[in-house]
Enzyme design. Structure first.
Site, PDB file in Angstrom:
ATOM      1  N   HIS A   1       0.819  -1.214   0.000  1.00 18.58           N
ATOM      2  CA  HIS A   1       0.000   0.000   0.000  1.00 18.58           C
ATOM      3  C   HIS A   1       0.851   1.263   0.000  1.00 18.58           C
ATOM      4  CE1 HIS A   1      -3.762   1.995   0.080  1.00 18.58           C
ATOM      5  NE2 HIS A   1      -4.441   1.072   0.743  1.00 18.58           N
TER       6      HIS A   1
ATOM      7  N   ASP B   1      -2.423   2.211  -4.360  1.00 16.59           N
ATOM      8  CA  ASP B   1      -3.655   2.158  -3.575  1.00 16.59           C
ATOM      9  C   ASP B   1      -4.523   0.981  -3.990  1.00 16.59           C
ATOM     10  OD1 ASP B   1      -2.953   4.473  -2.151  1.00 16.59           O
ATOM     11  OD2 ASP B   1      -3.752   5.753  -3.746  1.00 16.59           O
TER      12      ASP B   1
END
Length: 420
Positions: free
Chosen positions: A392, A396
């Site tokens: 992450h 995203d």
């Protein structure tokens, strides 16, 4: 004339190797082609064969020693030849002078603990101990000063630490038994076996711990209709011999599809390097392989430029090398993305762990029968699951999910992909 045998360099990325077993001892006759010793990198194991015939005059490194590549390991020549020049030049453990040439097989002799403390201490108070023995002692919180050295020139080696560990365990068990006996209770002694971790297991442990502790990993799970993929594989399997094709498996089909789809999602075909991203032009596809020595991840370089048949052949060749322990370390690095398939074990869902500095890894799950609505009716179909773990920090959830969605659509329409 005496000839030194050096530690080979197995790939450009390897700086040192660990000697795992000596097949010859000092004084043994050596014929060209005889296996002198076995050694391993952090990924694969090898055997070193003699290039010359003669007598093994000296052994310059013990089992368990981590020897820098291109350093002297042993000497072959004629009995009586001087080997001091080779012994003096040999170094181990980052520059530490190696013990003098072993002139006779090491004999483990019983000695009091007090003798161990003096016999293994060098000038300046340093204790002579092999890297592997030191690592085991640190892992088990053992006092190396209490070990009885049986290596050459009073050096503590692996068997000495293992013996120290055994003696400590026996002492603790005896003390516990005595306490229980005094209380009138009979306690059975637990049986166990302590086995030192092999080098590759240590590397895997460090890598997996670092991956989970340093990354922000998240996993998304999807499934796709595998009807077309299954039909295509059946056709290929029935005609493989006729057209000279490799045994193309579901995993090969997944690898092929990933190599094409990944080009549209560069954040997953990349390395996260802290303050920058490294994007790859080609797809260098890692494939997780279960081997007797542990998990290895060979790389199919430039997979996006290969046909399905070429990927299938490369995957099988790399897997065979990995399982046999003959693979070059250079083929175990450089992947930009990895695929791990546990579906063959019946796994329905899992969270694969990213191999840093990669930004993602795809887990392949098993095939299950599911239902979907077609014209108002519930129709069964064969669904294959995939699990995408991504970093992450690098991307995203939305772009990660777009990759997985495109991959699922591509696999559901696999024959159309082959037309491109």
């Amino acid at each position: 004339m005496a000839t030194a045998v050096i530690m080979p360099r197995q790939g450009q990325s390897v700086e040192s190797c660990i000697i795992t077993k000596w097949n010859k001892q000092v004084g043994d006759s050596v014929t060209e082609g005889d296996v002198l010793f076995s050694y391993e990198t952090d990924k694969a194991s090898f055997e070193e064969e003699a290039k010359v015939a003669g007598t093994l005059l000296a052994i310059l490194a013990e089992e368990g020693d981590d020897v820098p590549c291109l350093e002297n390991v042993c000497v072959i020549g004629e009995p009586g030849e001087d080997v001091s020049e080779f012994s003096a030049a040999a170094t181990v453990d980052g520059g530490e002078t190696a013990p003098a040439a072993q002139e006779a097989p090491a004999q483990a002799e019983a000695a009091p603990v007090a003798a161990a403390a003096t016999g293994s201490v060098q000038a300046g108070g340093r204790i002579k101990i092999s890297p592997r023995a030191k690592g085991i002692a640190e892992n088990q919180n053992l006092d190396i000063k209490k070990a009885v050295p049986t290596g050459p020139n009073g050096r503590i080696i692996e068997r000495d630490i293992l013996e120290l560990s055994k003696l400590g365990a026996e002492a603790m068990a005896s003390a516990a038994t005595a306490v229980c006996a005094s209380a009138g209770a009979a306690v059975p002694e637990a049986e166990y076996e302590d086995v030192a971790l092999p080098n590759i297991r240590k590397v895997i442990a460090r890598s997996m711990h670092a991956s989970l502790s340093e990354m922000a990993q998240l996993t998304h799970s999807f499934s796709f209709d595998a009807t077309q993929v299954m039909a295509y594989r059946k056709i290929v399997k029935e005609n493989a011999e006729k057209f000279g094709l490799a045994n193309i498996t579901f995993n090969d089909i997944i690898l092929f599809a990933v190599s094409r789809v990944l080009l549209n999602h560069r954040d997953l075909n990349a390395h996260f390097l802290g303050d920058k991203m490294r994007y790859f032009t080609d797809v260098n596809l890692g494939m997780a392989v279960d081997t007797p020595r542990g998990l290895l991840v060979p790389t199919i370089f430039g997979a996006n430029k290969m046909s399905l048949n070429e990927i299938a052949g490369a995957a099988k060749d790399l897997a065979k090398q990995a399982q046999e322990g003959t693979i070059s370390p250079d083929l175990l690095v450089g992947a930009s993305f990895t695929v791990s398939n546990l579906g063959t074990y019946g796994v329905e869902h899992f969270t694969p762990v990213i191999n840093p500095p990669q930004t993602g890894i795809l887990g392949v799950n098993n095939i299950q029968t599911k239902l979907k609505m077609v014209d108002g009716e519930a129709v069964p179909y064969q669904a294959m699951g995939i699990s995408l773990t991504y970093d992450h920090r690098a991307l995203d959830g939305a772009p990660a999910s777009r990759f997985a969605q495109e991959l699922c659509r591509t696999l559901e329409n696999f024959m159309a992909l082959l037309a491109k």
